[in-house]
Design a protein around this motif. Structure first.
Motif, PDB file in Angstrom:
ATOM      1  N   ASP A 158       0.851  -1.196   0.000  1.00 43.65           N
ATOM      2  CA  ASP A 158       0.000   0.000   0.000  1.00 43.65           C
ATOM      3  C   ASP A 158       0.886   1.245   0.000  1.00 43.65           C
ATOM      4  OD1 ASP A 158      -2.098   1.712   0.089  1.00 43.65           O
ATOM      5  OD2 ASP A 158      -2.567   1.394   2.212  1.00 43.65           O
ATOM      6  N   CYS A 159       1.454   1.564  -1.151  1.00 45.74           N
ATOM      7  CA  CYS A 159       2.334   2.723  -1.270  1.00 45.74           C
ATOM      8  C   CYS A 159       1.827   3.637  -2.385  1.00 45.74           C
ATOM      9  CB  CYS A 159       3.779   2.305  -1.537  1.00 45.74           C
ATOM     10  SG  CYS A 159       4.031   1.458  -3.109  1.00 45.74           S
ATOM     11  N   GLU A 160       2.344   4.874  -2.373  1.00 37.68           N
ATOM     12  CA  GLU A 160       1.946   5.867  -3.370  1.00 37.68           C
ATOM     13  C   GLU A 160       3.159   6.707  -3.731  1.00 37.68           C
ATOM     14  OE1 GLU A 160      -1.176   9.636  -3.888  1.00 37.68           O
ATOM     15  OE2 GLU A 160      -1.205   8.384  -2.073  1.00 37.68           O
ATOM     16  N   PHE A 161       3.381   6.903  -5.033  1.00 36.69           N
ATOM     17  CA  PHE A 161       4.494   7.722  -5.494  1.00 36.69           C
ATOM     18  C   PHE A 161       4.115   9.204  -5.381  1.00 36.69           C
ATOM     19  CE2 PHE A 161       5.600   4.028  -8.529  1.00 36.69           C
ATOM     20  CZ  PHE A 161       6.291   3.384  -7.517  1.00 36.69           C
ATOM     21  N   LYS A 162       4.979   9.968  -4.741  1.00 38.33           N
ATOM     22  CA  LYS A 162       4.754  11.395  -4.603  1.00 38.33           C
ATOM     23  C   LYS A 162       5.659  12.229  -5.503  1.00 38.33           C
ATOM     24  CE  LYS A 162       1.371  11.617  -1.742  1.00 38.33           C
ATOM     25  NZ  LYS A 162       0.093  12.233  -2.150  1.00 38.33           N
ATOM     26  N   THR A 163       6.507  11.582  -6.270  1.00 33.77           N
ATOM     27  CA  THR A 163       7.330  12.246  -7.275  1.00 33.77           C
ATOM     28  C   THR A 163       7.178  11.482  -8.588  1.00 33.77           C
ATOM     29  OG1 THR A 163       9.248  10.963  -6.512  1.00 33.77           O
ATOM     30  CG2 THR A 163       9.032  13.201  -5.662  1.00 33.77           C
ATOM     31  N   GLU A 164       7.445  12.156  -9.683  1.00 32.84           N
ATOM     32  CA  GLU A 164       7.322  11.510 -10.990  1.00 32.84           C
ATOM     33  C   GLU A 164       8.416  10.457 -11.146  1.00 32.84           C
ATOM     34  OE1 GLU A 164       7.111  12.731 -15.744  1.00 32.84           O
ATOM     35  OE2 GLU A 164       7.419  14.263 -14.189  1.00 32.84           O
ATOM     36  N   MET A 165       8.011   9.254 -11.479  1.00 35.65           N
ATOM     37  CA  MET A 165       8.929   8.131 -11.586  1.00 35.65           C
ATOM     38  C   MET A 165       9.171   7.772 -13.051  1.00 35.65           C
ATOM     39  SD  MET A 165       9.849   7.259  -8.552  1.00 35.65           S
ATOM     40  CE  MET A 165       9.360   7.452  -6.838  1.00 35.65           C
ATOM     41  N   PRO A 166      10.343   7.184 -13.355  1.00 33.90           N
ATOM     42  CA  PRO A 166      10.593   6.687 -14.713  1.00 33.90           C
ATOM     43  C   PRO A 166       9.621   5.564 -15.056  1.00 33.90           C
ATOM     44  CG  PRO A 166      12.637   6.844 -13.438  1.00 33.90           C
ATOM     45  CD  PRO A 166      11.519   7.049 -12.483  1.00 33.90           C
ATOM     46  N   PRO A 167       9.417   5.270 -16.333  1.00 34.55           N
ATOM     47  CA  PRO A 167       8.437   4.240 -16.708  1.00 34.55           C
ATOM     48  C   PRO A 167       8.779   2.854 -16.194  1.00 34.55           C
ATOM     49  CG  PRO A 167       9.725   4.945 -18.615  1.00 34.55           C
ATOM     50  CD  PRO A 167      10.023   5.908 -17.515  1.00 34.55           C
ATOM     51  N   GLN A 168      10.064   2.550 -15.945  1.00 32.96           N
ATOM     52  CA  GLN A 168      10.427   1.214 -15.461  1.00 32.96           C
ATOM     53  C   GLN A 168      10.207   1.050 -13.959  1.00 32.96           C
ATOM     54  OE1 GLN A 168      12.495   3.506 -16.636  1.00 32.96           O
ATOM     55  NE2 GLN A 168      14.561   3.370 -15.798  1.00 32.96           N
ATOM     56  N   VAL A 169       9.811   2.125 -13.269  1.00 39.42           N
ATOM     57  CA  VAL A 169       9.466   2.033 -11.847  1.00 39.42           C
ATOM     58  C   VAL A 169       7.948   1.959 -11.756  1.00 39.42           C
ATOM     59  CG1 VAL A 169       9.644   3.125  -9.578  1.00 39.42           C
ATOM     60  CG2 VAL A 169      11.518   3.343 -11.215  1.00 39.42           C
ATOM     61  N   THR A 170       7.432   0.811 -11.309  1.00 36.77           N
ATOM     62  CA  THR A 170       5.996   0.554 -11.342  1.00 36.77           C
ATOM     63  C   THR A 170       5.463   0.294  -9.943  1.00 36.77           C
ATOM     64  OG1 THR A 170       6.283  -1.824 -11.683  1.00 36.77           O
ATOM     65  CG2 THR A 170       6.239  -0.421 -13.649  1.00 36.77           C
ATOM     66  N   ARG A 171       4.135   0.287  -9.825  1.00 43.44           N
ATOM     67  CA  ARG A 171       3.463   0.034  -8.558  1.00 43.44           C
ATOM     68  C   ARG A 171       2.350  -0.980  -8.799  1.00 43.44           C
ATOM     69  NH1 ARG A 171      -0.819   2.497  -5.681  1.00 43.44           N
ATOM     70  NH2 ARG A 171      -1.134   3.917  -7.428  1.00 43.44           N
ATOM     71  N   GLY A 172       2.225  -1.926  -7.869  1.00 36.64           N
ATOM     72  CA  GLY A 172       1.196  -2.956  -8.027  1.00 36.64           C
ATOM     73  C   GLY A 172       1.525  -3.885  -9.190  1.00 36.64           C
ATOM     74  N   ASP A 173       0.548  -4.099 -10.085  1.00 36.07           N
ATOM     75  CA  ASP A 173       0.778  -4.934 -11.266  1.00 36.07           C
ATOM     76  C   ASP A 173       1.146  -4.106 -12.490  1.00 36.07           C
ATOM     77  OD1 ASP A 173      -1.602  -3.678 -11.649  1.00 36.07           O
ATOM     78  OD2 ASP A 173      -2.743  -5.474 -12.196  1.00 36.07           O
ATOM     79  N   GLY A 174       1.604  -2.877 -12.273  1.00 37.07           N
ATOM     80  CA  GLY A 174       1.998  -2.022 -13.391  1.00 37.07           C
ATOM     81  C   GLY A 174       3.185  -2.561 -14.173  1.00 37.07           C
ATOM     82  N   PHE A 175       3.995  -3.435 -13.547  1.00 35.72           N
ATOM     83  CA  PHE A 175       5.141  -3.995 -14.251  1.00 35.72           C
ATOM     84  C   PHE A 175       4.697  -4.879 -15.419  1.00 35.72           C
ATOM     85  CE2 PHE A 175       3.951  -7.310 -11.355  1.00 35.72           C
ATOM     86  CZ  PHE A 175       4.255  -8.487 -12.021  1.00 35.72           C
ATOM     87  N   VAL A 176       3.494  -5.443 -15.344  1.00 36.50           N
ATOM     88  CA  VAL A 176       3.018  -6.335 -16.407  1.00 36.50           C
ATOM     89  C   VAL A 176       2.838  -5.561 -17.703  1.00 36.50           C
ATOM     90  CG1 VAL A 176       1.145  -7.854 -17.132  1.00 36.50           C
ATOM     91  CG2 VAL A 176       1.922  -7.892 -14.753  1.00 36.50           C
ATOM     92  N   SER A 177       2.152  -4.442 -17.632  1.00 34.22           N
ATOM     93  CA  SER A 177       1.942  -3.644 -18.840  1.00 34.22           C
ATOM     94  C   SER A 177       3.253  -3.076 -19.363  1.00 34.22           C
ATOM     95  CB  SER A 177       0.951  -2.516 -18.554  1.00 34.22           C
ATOM     96  OG  SER A 177       1.416  -1.690 -17.497  1.00 34.22           O
ATOM     97  N   HIS A 178       4.191  -2.779 -18.457  1.00 35.09           N
ATOM     98  CA  HIS A 178       5.488  -2.272 -18.920  1.00 35.09           C
ATOM     99  C   HIS A 178       6.243  -3.352 -19.690  1.00 35.09           C
ATOM    100  CE1 HIS A 178       9.197   0.024 -18.973  1.00 35.09           C
ATOM    101  NE2 HIS A 178       9.831  -1.031 -18.460  1.00 35.09           N
ATOM    102  N   ILE A 179       6.232  -4.572 -19.190  1.00 35.50           N
ATOM    103  CA  ILE A 179       6.916  -5.666 -19.887  1.00 35.50           C
ATOM    104  C   ILE A 179       6.229  -5.956 -21.226  1.00 35.50           C
ATOM    105  CG2 ILE A 179       7.415  -8.143 -19.776  1.00 35.50           C
ATOM    106  CD1 ILE A 179       7.888  -7.818 -16.798  1.00 35.50           C
ATOM    107  N   GLN A 180       4.909  -5.938 -21.236  1.00 33.41           N
ATOM    108  CA  GLN A 180       4.179  -6.222 -22.469  1.00 33.41           C
ATOM    109  C   GLN A 180       4.305  -5.106 -23.506  1.00 33.41           C
ATOM    110  OE1 GLN A 180       0.240  -6.976 -20.947  1.00 33.41           O
ATOM    111  NE2 GLN A 180       0.632  -9.169 -20.617  1.00 33.41           N
ATOM    112  N   SER A 181       4.824  -3.944 -23.111  1.00 36.43           N
ATOM    113  CA  SER A 181       5.013  -2.862 -24.082  1.00 36.43           C
ATOM    114  C   SER A 181       6.164  -3.145 -25.047  1.00 36.43           C
ATOM    115  CB  SER A 181       5.254  -1.537 -23.349  1.00 36.43           C
ATOM    116  OG  SER A 181       6.470  -1.566 -22.625  1.00 36.43           O
ATOM    117  N   PHE A 182       7.042  -4.107 -24.696  1.00 34.14           N
ATOM    118  CA  PHE A 182       8.129  -4.506 -25.598  1.00 34.14           C
ATOM    119  C   PHE A 182       7.587  -5.585 -26.538  1.00 34.14           C
ATOM    120  CE2 PHE A 182      10.153  -2.690 -21.922  1.00 34.14           C
ATOM    121  CZ  PHE A 182      11.259  -2.024 -22.424  1.00 34.14           C
TER     122      PHE A 182
END
Length: 333
Positions: A149-173
């Motif tokens: 249960d975390c929240e980013f308070k600064t803008e993160m690079p696309p390879q830094v994900t939260r929750g299941d966000g890494f799945v869509s990042h990997i599938q973007s390749f």
């Protein structure tokens, strides 16, 4: 009565045992290692549930040898589109950080703590993979997956994900870089170079990490940082008092009145009279030298050139920096 006491004692021991179990369990759940293990298990379930196993091959808890010892990778995902190195962070609260910062910040209410930039941490993992497998850097992708249960308070690079966000990042390749045969060769090479998974390997790696942490110098706190001492101001030079009046240099005291010469009555000079022509026995120098009544410095006689006292002599203190004594000649005599 004895039966009642025995039942009570058994119940007391039971409650004490349960309380001890809960205390130990609470300590275990609060340990960072256990939290990290929970985060890795959660991410592993997400990988197998949302990434096609016919396309993506996942490996977990991979320990690789390095020149300095060993490095441990949370998750490796092989695919025809590249190799993905995942670093898991099981955090809660607010997360602050940028790509170039060496330390990121976690804030839970008013409590703040710092941790290593996971991008830098995962960079070591990607370099180890590139060297051991001989893979080009553009085919190895670093991914940071924050779970919890975390929240980013600064803008993160696309390879830094939260929750299941890494799945869509990997599938973007989607561009194919390896054939199935090449993927199998990389998997075989990895199995040949990785350290044998198991408790002994994990303990050896943990010991290596502790040695690295012990070798690092402790960070300096603000209280330990000594402020440079301010240079002491140099003492102000006091005006130097001139020598006694009987040895005053005539060049430093421009007394207007010249030395007066008295001639004995029975001595008559031949030719022009000069001071140097007389011996000390027949010539007496009388130089007007007086002391200032305020500071005891020598006075010098001056002739006023301007103003209402023009042409009149005055006595003035030579200590002009600290004394302003001035007296007319008429009142001095």
């Amino acid at each position: 009565m004895n039966q009642i006491l025995s039942v009570a004692s058994q119940g007391l021991f039971l409650y004490l045992g349960l309380a001890l179990v809960f205390v130990v369990l609470g300590l275990v759940l609060r340990r960072p290692g256990f939290k990290g293990w929970v985060g890795e298990q959660r991410l592993q379930r997400l990988i197998r549930a949302q990434l096609n196993p016919l396309v993506y091959v996942d490996l977990h808890n991979v320990t690789l040898p390095t020149a300095a010892g060993s490095t441990q990778i949370d998750h490796l995902i092989f695919s025809p589109y590249g190799l993905f190195v995942l670093e898991t962070k099981n955090f809660r609260g607010w997360i602050f950080g940028t790509e170039r910062q060496s330390q990121w910040t976690q804030q839970i209410f008013k409590k703040r703590s710092r941790f290593q930039n996971p991008l830098r941490q995962n960079y070591k993992h990607t370099k180890a993979i590139q060297e051991l497998l001989g893979v080009a850097p553009e085919y190895v992708h670093s991914v940071i997956a924050f779970v919890g249960d975390c929240e980013f308070k600064t803008e993160m690079p696309p390879q830094v994900t939260r929750g299941d966000g890494f799945v869509s990042h990997i599938q973007s390749f989607t561009q194919t870089v390896w054939s199935p045969e090449q993927m199998q060769d990389l998997l075989d090479k990895l199995e040949a170079v990785r350290l044998q998974p198991g408790r002994a390997t994990d303990q050896q790696h943990v010991a290596h990490v502790k040695e690295l942490q012990a070798a690092k110098p402790p960070p300096k706190s603000k209280m330990q940082t000594k402020t440079p001492a301010r240079p002491k101001p140099e003492p102000v030079a006091e005006p130097v008092k001139p020598p006694p009046p009987d040895v005053v240099d005539i060049l430093l005291e421009p007394v207007v009145a010249a030395a007066m010469v008295e001639l004995p009555v029975d001595v008559q000079p031949e030719g022009p009279v000069t001071v140097s022509a007389w011996t000390p026995a027949t010539v007496k120098h009388r130089q007007e030298v007086r002391e200032c009544p305020q500071c005891t410095w020598p006075l010098r006689k001056l002739v006023m050139q301007r103003g209402p006292l023009a042409g009149q002599g005055v006595w003035r203190c030579t200590n002009t920096a600290a004394c302003s004594f001035v007296q007319e000649e008429t009142t001095q005599s």
